[in-house]
Design a protein around this motif. Structure first.
Motif, mmCIF file in Angstrom:
data_model
loop_
_atom_site.group_PDB
_atom_site.id
_atom_site.type_symbol
_atom_site.label_atom_id
_atom_site.label_comp_id
_atom_site.label_asym_id
_atom_site.label_seq_id
_atom_site.Cartn_x
_atom_site.Cartn_y
_atom_site.Cartn_z
ATOM 1 N N ARG A 104 38.233 64.823 44.877
ATOM 2 C CA ARG A 104 38.390 66.521 45.385
ATOM 3 C C ARG A 104 40.546 66.548 46.024
ATOM 4 N NH1 ARG A 104 33.167 65.764 45.967
ATOM 5 N NH2 ARG A 104 32.076 67.697 45.049
ATOM 6 N N PRO A 105 41.129 67.417 45.641
ATOM 7 C CA PRO A 105 42.442 67.388 46.100
ATOM 8 C C PRO A 105 42.224 68.197 47.745
ATOM 9 C CG PRO A 105 42.678 68.596 44.257
ATOM 10 C CD PRO A 105 41.248 67.785 44.284
ATOM 11 N N CYS A 106 42.653 68.765 48.985
ATOM 12 C CA CYS A 106 41.993 68.110 49.841
ATOM 13 C C CYS A 106 43.441 68.744 50.405
ATOM 14 C CB CYS A 106 41.234 68.114 50.571
ATOM 15 S SG CYS A 106 41.031 66.401 51.142
ATOM 16 N N SER A 107 43.273 69.636 51.937
ATOM 17 C CA SER A 107 44.636 69.442 52.728
ATOM 18 C C SER A 107 44.027 69.811 53.879
ATOM 19 C CB SER A 107 45.816 70.624 52.368
ATOM 20 O OG SER A 107 46.727 70.489 51.169
ATOM 21 N N VAL A 108 45.294 69.552 54.958
ATOM 22 C CA VAL A 108 44.654 70.535 56.303
ATOM 23 C C VAL A 108 44.042 72.398 56.145
ATOM 24 C CG1 VAL A 108 45.550 70.500 59.443
ATOM 25 C CG2 VAL A 108 46.122 68.642 57.203
ATOM 26 N N SER A 109 43.197 72.433 56.638
ATOM 27 C CA SER A 109 43.255 73.386 56.653
ATOM 28 C C SER A 109 43.850 74.086 57.547
ATOM 29 C CB SER A 109 41.073 73.891 57.138
ATOM 30 O OG SER A 109 40.692 74.149 58.670
ATOM 31 N N GLY A 128 46.459 70.454 47.434
ATOM 32 C CA GLY A 128 46.380 69.501 48.194
ATOM 33 C C GLY A 128 47.434 68.223 48.235
ATOM 34 N N THR A 129 47.651 67.945 48.931
ATOM 35 C CA THR A 129 48.941 66.704 49.791
ATOM 36 C C THR A 129 47.602 65.305 49.700
ATOM 37 O OG1 THR A 129 48.553 66.967 51.473
ATOM 38 C CG2 THR A 129 50.281 67.525 50.747
ATOM 39 N N THR A 130 46.235 65.212 49.439
ATOM 40 C CA THR A 130 44.903 64.118 49.461
ATOM 41 C C THR A 130 44.007 64.719 48.669
ATOM 42 O OG1 THR A 130 44.263 65.544 51.661
ATOM 43 C CG2 THR A 130 45.816 63.215 52.250
ATOM 44 N N TRP A 131 43.610 62.971 48.156
ATOM 45 C CA TRP A 131 42.248 62.725 47.782
ATOM 46 C C TRP A 131 41.330 62.761 48.733
ATOM 47 C CZ3 TRP A 131 43.615 59.997 43.082
ATOM 48 C CH2 TRP A 131 44.698 60.202 41.865
#
Length: 223
Positions: A104-109, A128-131
């Motif tokens: 799930r791609p995600c980033s800092v909220s 997002g820059t992370t998984w």
């Protein structure tokens, strides 16, 4: 005496009948609660799959899982990866595309970025820059999204989540030293960072090779 014994028997029969009725009522309520719980769980899973399908659609085409899936999640839009942590890291370092069906791609909220909360919160974000990947034992593992880092802002964004063992200016190649870990706040949607990971940054070998060739050509021209 006979009248008294008859009354006692009638009272006993009435008690047994009442007790049976109460037991049946409790069993009926228990079944209703169990069925309702199953239905709510199914609705929650359907909602999760709908959200994940929407996320997958905005994240571009996904390949079919080629790595082992935890059996109870095989019908999920994004299943759970049935690999130990060292196996996951090994796959990431060699063929990270194999992990895409589980990520799930995600980033800092925005809440963290604005200072509204002290915790480093991550939330799903298609670009997002992370998984974030859920493993067989329920662990949430945080990995940098594979690919070259082309901008300094990408490096700074990852700095909240990963320490760096080596530095390079963009464009830079990224090496995973250690993944990060998070705990779920809302399953599959939001997490709090529990432990930072570590990455190394290395100069793009193609860019470095081109620069060296240009420098060599310049030296010959000047010579």
């Amino acid at each position: 005496m006979k009248f008294l014994l008859k009354s006692v028997r009638q009272l006993s029969d009435h008690f047994v009948e009442t007790n049976d009725n109460i037991s049946r009522s409790f069993e009926s309520v228990r079944q209703d609660v169990s069925e309702l719980s199953d239905r709510l769980e199914k609705i929650d899973q359907d909602l999760q799959n709908w959200r994940d399908q929407e996320l997958m659609g905005s994240d571009g085409p996904r390949r079919e899982p080629e790595l082992p899936v935890r059996l109870d999640t095989k019908e999920n839009a994004i299943p759970t990866l049935n690999l130990p942590l060292d196996g996951l890291v090994d796959v990431y370092r060699n063929t990270p595309a194999l992990l895409q069906p589980f990520a799930r791609p995600c980033s800092v909220s925005g809440r963290t970025l604005s200072g509204a909360i002290e915790e480093i919160e991550l939330e799903v974000f298609a670009q997002g820059t992370t998984w974030m990947i859920e493993t067989q034992d329920g662990e949430w593992v945080l990995l940098p999204r594979p690919g070259m880092l082309q901008r300094q802002t990408q490096i700074e964004s990852l700095g909240r989540l990963f320490d760096r063992s080596a530095e390079a200016s963009p464009p830079a190649e990224m090496e995973l030293i250690k993944p990060g870990f998070a705990h779920g706040v809302e399953h599959g949607r939001r997490w709090y960072l529990r432990e930072k990971g570590m990455i190394g940054l290395h100069a793009d070998p193609l860019q470095t090779s081109l620069e060296r060739r240009l420098q060599a050509l310049e030296s010959r021209l000047l010579g």
